[in-house]
Design an enzyme around this catalytic site. Structure first.
Site, PDB file in Angstrom:
ATOM      1  N   ALA A 123       0.850  -1.280   0.291  1.00 48.05           N
ATOM      2  CA  ALA A 123       0.349  -0.412   0.200  1.00 48.05           C
ATOM      3  C   ALA A 123       0.766   1.088  -0.006  1.00 48.05           C
ATOM      4  CB  ALA A 123      -0.547  -0.527   1.480  1.00 48.05           C
ATOM      5  N   PRO A 127      -4.331   9.532  -1.849  1.00 52.03           N
ATOM      6  CA  PRO A 127      -6.183   9.553  -2.428  1.00 52.03           C
ATOM      7  C   PRO A 127      -5.078  11.393  -3.758  1.00 52.03           C
ATOM      8  CG  PRO A 127      -6.563   9.609  -0.984  1.00 52.03           C
ATOM      9  CD  PRO A 127      -5.296   8.745  -0.631  1.00 52.03           C
ATOM     10  N   ILE A 156      -6.200  -0.370  -3.374  1.00 54.49           N
ATOM     11  CA  ILE A 156      -4.711  -1.068  -3.038  1.00 54.49           C
ATOM     12  C   ILE A 156      -5.551  -2.630  -3.348  1.00 54.49           C
ATOM     13  CG2 ILE A 156      -3.695  -2.417  -1.330  1.00 54.49           C
ATOM     14  CD1 ILE A 156      -3.124   1.309  -1.658  1.00 54.49           C
ATOM     15  N   ARG A 267     -14.590 -19.014 -38.314  1.00 59.18           N
ATOM     16  CA  ARG A 267     -15.617 -18.010 -38.832  1.00 59.18           C
ATOM     17  C   ARG A 267     -15.276 -18.449 -40.818  1.00 59.18           C
ATOM     18  NH1 ARG A 267     -20.727 -15.853 -37.842  1.00 59.18           N
ATOM     19  NH2 ARG A 267     -20.257 -13.942 -38.457  1.00 59.18           N
ATOM     20  N   GLY A 339     -19.059  -8.580 -33.723  1.00 59.82           N
ATOM     21  CA  GLY A 339     -20.221  -8.476 -32.354  1.00 59.82           C
ATOM     22  C   GLY A 339     -20.127  -9.435 -31.505  1.00 59.82           C
ATOM     23  N   GLU A 362       1.389   0.026 -10.982  1.00 56.42           N
ATOM     24  CA  GLU A 362       2.304  -0.374 -10.636  1.00 56.42           C
ATOM     25  C   GLU A 362       3.066   0.796 -11.612  1.00 56.42           C
ATOM     26  OE1 GLU A 362       2.857  -1.992  -8.490  1.00 56.42           O
ATOM     27  OE2 GLU A 362       1.622  -3.453  -8.926  1.00 56.42           O
ATOM     28  N   THR A 364       2.072   4.233 -14.028  1.00 56.46           N
ATOM     29  CA  THR A 364       1.614   5.283 -15.420  1.00 56.46           C
ATOM     30  C   THR A 364       2.283   5.329 -16.726  1.00 56.46           C
ATOM     31  OG1 THR A 364       1.230   7.628 -15.463  1.00 56.46           O
ATOM     32  CG2 THR A 364      -0.198   6.595 -14.408  1.00 56.46           C
TER      33      THR A 364
HETATM   34  C1  LIG Z   1      -6.832  -1.228 -10.071  1.00 59.77           C
HETATM   35  C2  LIG Z   1      -6.209  -0.348  -9.522  1.00 59.77           C
HETATM   36  C3  LIG Z   1      -5.127  -1.610  -8.615  1.00 59.77           C
HETATM   37  C4  LIG Z   1      -4.016  -0.734  -7.654  1.00 59.77           C
HETATM   38  N1  LIG Z   1      -3.345  -1.313  -6.894  1.00 59.77           N
HETATM   39  C5  LIG Z   1      -2.661  -0.357  -6.200  1.00 59.77           C
HETATM   40  C6  LIG Z   1      -1.680  -1.131  -5.300  1.00 59.77           C
HETATM   41  O1  LIG Z   1      -2.289  -2.775  -4.495  1.00 59.77           O
HETATM   42  N2  LIG Z   1      -1.394  -0.494  -4.306  1.00 59.77           N
HETATM   43  C7  LIG Z   1      -0.896   1.059  -4.724  1.00 59.77           C
HETATM   44  O2  LIG Z   1      -0.182   1.466  -4.079  1.00 59.77           O
HETATM   45  N3  LIG Z   1      -1.333   1.630  -5.336  1.00 59.77           N
HETATM   46  C8  LIG Z   1      -1.938   1.108  -6.423  1.00 59.77           C
HETATM   47  N4  LIG Z   1      -2.757   1.376  -7.500  1.00 59.77           N
HETATM   48  C9  LIG Z   1      -2.928   2.525  -7.346  1.00 59.77           C
HETATM   49  C10 LIG Z   1      -1.626   3.071  -8.586  1.00 59.77           C
HETATM   50  O3  LIG Z   1      -0.668   2.453  -8.746  1.00 59.77           O
HETATM   51  C11 LIG Z   1      -2.140   4.287  -9.294  1.00 59.77           C
HETATM   52  O4  LIG Z   1      -3.850   4.764  -9.477  1.00 59.77           O
HETATM   53  C12 LIG Z   1      -1.279   4.635 -10.011  1.00 59.77           C
HETATM   54  O5  LIG Z   1       0.283   5.269  -9.606  1.00 59.77           O
HETATM   55  C13 LIG Z   1      -1.588   6.429 -10.691  1.00 59.77           C
HETATM   56  O6  LIG Z   1      -2.037   7.185  -9.536  1.00 59.77           O
HETATM   57  P1  LIG Z   1      -3.349   7.653  -9.465  1.00 59.77           P
HETATM   58  O7  LIG Z   1      -4.644   6.946 -10.250  1.00 59.77           O
HETATM   59  O8  LIG Z   1      -3.137   9.108  -8.547  1.00 59.77           O
HETATM   60  O9  LIG Z   1      -3.951   9.439 -11.084  1.00 59.77           O
HETATM   61  P2  LIG Z   1      -2.095  10.438 -11.814  1.00 59.77           P
HETATM   62  O10 LIG Z   1      -0.829  10.468 -10.510  1.00 59.77           O
HETATM   63  O11 LIG Z   1      -3.163  11.730 -10.656  1.00 59.77           O
HETATM   64  O12 LIG Z   1      -2.405  10.774 -12.690  1.00 59.77           O
HETATM   65  C14 LIG Z   1      -3.357  11.165 -12.899  1.00 59.77           C
HETATM   66  C15 LIG Z   1      -2.356  10.868 -14.781  1.00 59.77           C
HETATM   67  O13 LIG Z   1      -1.379  12.128 -15.125  1.00 59.77           O
HETATM   68  C16 LIG Z   1      -0.281  11.635 -15.599  1.00 59.77           C
HETATM   69  N5  LIG Z   1       0.742  12.430 -15.158  1.00 59.77           N
HETATM   70  C17 LIG Z   1       1.163  12.692 -13.321  1.00 59.77           C
HETATM   71  N6  LIG Z   1       2.142  12.804 -13.021  1.00 59.77           N
HETATM   72  C18 LIG Z   1       3.191  13.040 -14.900  1.00 59.77           C
HETATM   73  C19 LIG Z   1       3.882  13.256 -15.019  1.00 59.77           C
HETATM   74  N7  LIG Z   1       5.249  13.791 -13.728  1.00 59.77           N
HETATM   75  N8  LIG Z   1       4.239  13.400 -16.069  1.00 59.77           N
HETATM   76  C20 LIG Z   1       3.551  13.173 -16.495  1.00 59.77           C
HETATM   77  N9  LIG Z   1       2.262  12.462 -16.799  1.00 59.77           N
HETATM   78  C21 LIG Z   1       1.886  12.219 -15.743  1.00 59.77           C
HETATM   79  C22 LIG Z   1      -0.313   9.800 -15.037  1.00 59.77           C
HETATM   80  O14 LIG Z   1      -0.159   9.270 -15.660  1.00 59.77           O
HETATM   81  C23 LIG Z   1      -1.755  10.170 -15.729  1.00 59.77           C
HETATM   82  O15 LIG Z   1      -2.397   9.431 -16.972  1.00 59.77           O
HETATM   83  C24 LIG Z   1      -4.369   0.614  -7.601  1.00 59.77           C
HETATM   84  C25 LIG Z   1      -4.474   1.128  -8.993  1.00 59.77           C
HETATM   85  C26 LIG Z   1      -5.837   0.642  -9.366  1.00 59.77           C
HETATM   86  C27 LIG Z   1      -6.648   1.341 -10.484  1.00 59.77           C
END
Ligand SMILES: Cc1cc2nc3c(=O)[nH]c(=O)nc-3n(C[C@H](O)[C@H](O)[C@H](O)COP(=O)(O)OP(=O)(O)OC[C@H]3O[C@@H](n4cnc5c(N)ncnc54)[C@H](O)[C@@H]3O)c2cc1C
Length: 378
Positions: A123, A127, A156, A267, A339, A362, A364
């Site tokens: 974790a 937010p 998480i 198909r 479809g 892990e 983006t």
């Molecule tokens: C299904 C799911 C499972 C997950 N499991 C875990 C887990 O087990 N443990 C854990 O700790 N987290 C977990 N996460 C969290 C995940 O790692 C984050 O959602 C991810 O790192 C992106 O953070 P954010 O959602 O806050 O997006 P943000 O950081 O708010 O990003 C929003 C957008 O801005 C872009 N962005 C942000 N900063 C930059 C930058 N410097 N340069 C260019 N673009 C940027 C991002 O790429 C994205 O397109 C999980 C998320 C999901 C959806």
């Protein structure tokens, strides 16, 4: 250079493939539909030794290395990306304890998560701290012999089901990122509750939850590594975890291609199988080529990690490329199925939805581009 699997790896691949077909595939549509956590499949993965790969035998592990992990995770992802995610994320815990834990911590926790049946979670995200993990606000302040945790983690995986969770929290908030530490919290500790259970687009069998800490006290012995080393521990763990996501993406892509080849042969339209339509055969060439490239990048990153070499850039490249490939390939595979691909009777629409997460968690794709460009431009 040797691009061939060893006999042992071929055997592992066969075992993993058969396991996935027999134990994972039959419930894959159901857990996607209901969002049920497949505890019984996790227990079977423990039994067969998949949860112990990469951990020494003395701690209940089944030895093996990062290449073996890729083999198993990708075979499982072919049948169900959610189950592959559960295994992949679970294995981060053992990786962290094995590398940064004390002898006592290894003895106490490793056997539990490798062969003892306890599920684990990692974790980091909050937010207001996603890509910017260093903006974490959760605190873990030492009070006598205990850390007192306060704050919220979100998104998480495995979090609501796990017995053991690695929580990244500020032990010295005045130091910001340098005050971040890694603390182990056990399920049921007073002050630790599960909040919102997310309703997601895909990997529905892999539960994703909010964790709430309200004056949650854990023994100071639960500190993993040293105070202030949390960010380094998290980034090291993520380097390995990204290879795992690459393996998930690879498995999804390979399955989408296999299903497309089968469907095109069966198909018939305009009196001929779809294989007679050149436009569609080019989709197959495109998919197969991209998958082959993704495969070798993922295995190369795993090889670097398994042999103790630097792999931050390669793990980021492997994950970036494999996840983009999975999105592209599942899109084409769904198109080939027409479809029928859009209907829930076929697994393609699930694979299309599942593929998307590999570009987000892990780290983006955009963050991986940052990691790669920094390494290349250095
Ligand atoms: C299904 C799911 C499972 C997950 N499991 C875990 C887990 O087990 N443990 C854990 O700790 N987290 C977990 N996460 C969290 C995940 O790692 C984050 O959602 C991810 O790192 C992106 O953070 P954010 O959602 O806050 O997006 P943000 O950081 O708010 O990003 C929003 C957008 O801005 C872009 N962005 C942000 N900063 C930059 C930058 N410097 N340069 C260019 N673009 C940027 C991002 O790429 C994205 O397109 C999980 C998320 C999901 C959806």
């Amino acid at each position: 250079m040797d691009f061939n699997f060893t006999d042992g790896q071929l055997m592992l691949q066969k075992v993993a493939r058969e396991f996935a077909e027999k134990e994972v595939e039959p419930i894959s549509a159901e857990i996607d539909k209901t969002g049920r956590f497949p505890r019984e499949t996790f227990e079977k993965m423990v039994e067969i030794g998949f949860t112990g790969i990469g951990t020494p035998v003395e701690y209940g592990g089944s030895a093996g290395n990062d290449i073996d992990k890729v083999i198993v995770v990708s075979e499982i992802a072919k049948q169900c990306a959610a189950t592959a995610a559960i295994l992949s994320i679970h294995s981060i815990f053992a990786q962290v304890i094995n590398k940064f834990g004390t002898k006592e911590q290894k003895e106490k926790y490793l056997t539990q998560v490798t062969s003892g049946g306890s599920l684990a979670a990692f974790a980091l995200t909050e937010p207001n701290a996603g890509s910017d993990a260093g903006a974490a606000k959760t605190t873990a302040i030492l009070d006598g012999d205990e850390y007192v945790l306060n704050g919220t983690k979100c998104f998480i995986s495995n979090g609501g089901q796990a017995q053991y969770l690695l929580i990244f929290a500020l032990t010295d908030p005045s130091k910001g990122l340098k005050g971040l530490s890694c603390i182990l919290v056990e399920k049921g500790t007073p002050g630790f509750t599960i909040g919102k259970i997310e309703d997601k687009m895909g990997i529905n069998g892999s539960e994703t939850v909010e964790l709430i800490f309200d004056n949650c006290r854990v023994p100071k012995e639960n500190l993993i590594g040293k105070e202030g080393k949390g960010f380094m521990i998290a980034m090291t763990a993520l380097d390995g975890a990204r290879i795992g996501v690459g393996a998930q993406a690879l498995g999804i892509s390979e399955a989408a291609l296999e299903k497309s080849v089968k469907y095109m042969k069966e198909r018939v339209q305009f009196g001929k199988p779809l294989t007679a339509l050149q436009g569609l055969t080019w989709y197959i060439s495109d998919m197969a080529t991209k998958i082959e490239a993704a495969k070798w990048l993922v295995y190369y990153a795993a090889h670097l990690k398994a042999t103790g070499q630097k792999h931050t850039k390669e793990a980021a490249m492997a994950k970036l490329n494999a996840s983009e490939t999975a999105r592209h390939v599942t899109n084409l595979a769904l198109q080939i199925h027409g479809g029928y691909g859009y209907m829930k009777d076929y697994p393609l629409e699930r694979m299309y939805r599942d593929a998307k997460i590999t570009e987000i968690y892990e780290g983006t794709s955009e963050i991986h581009k940052l990691v790669i460009s920094r390494a290349v431009l250095r």
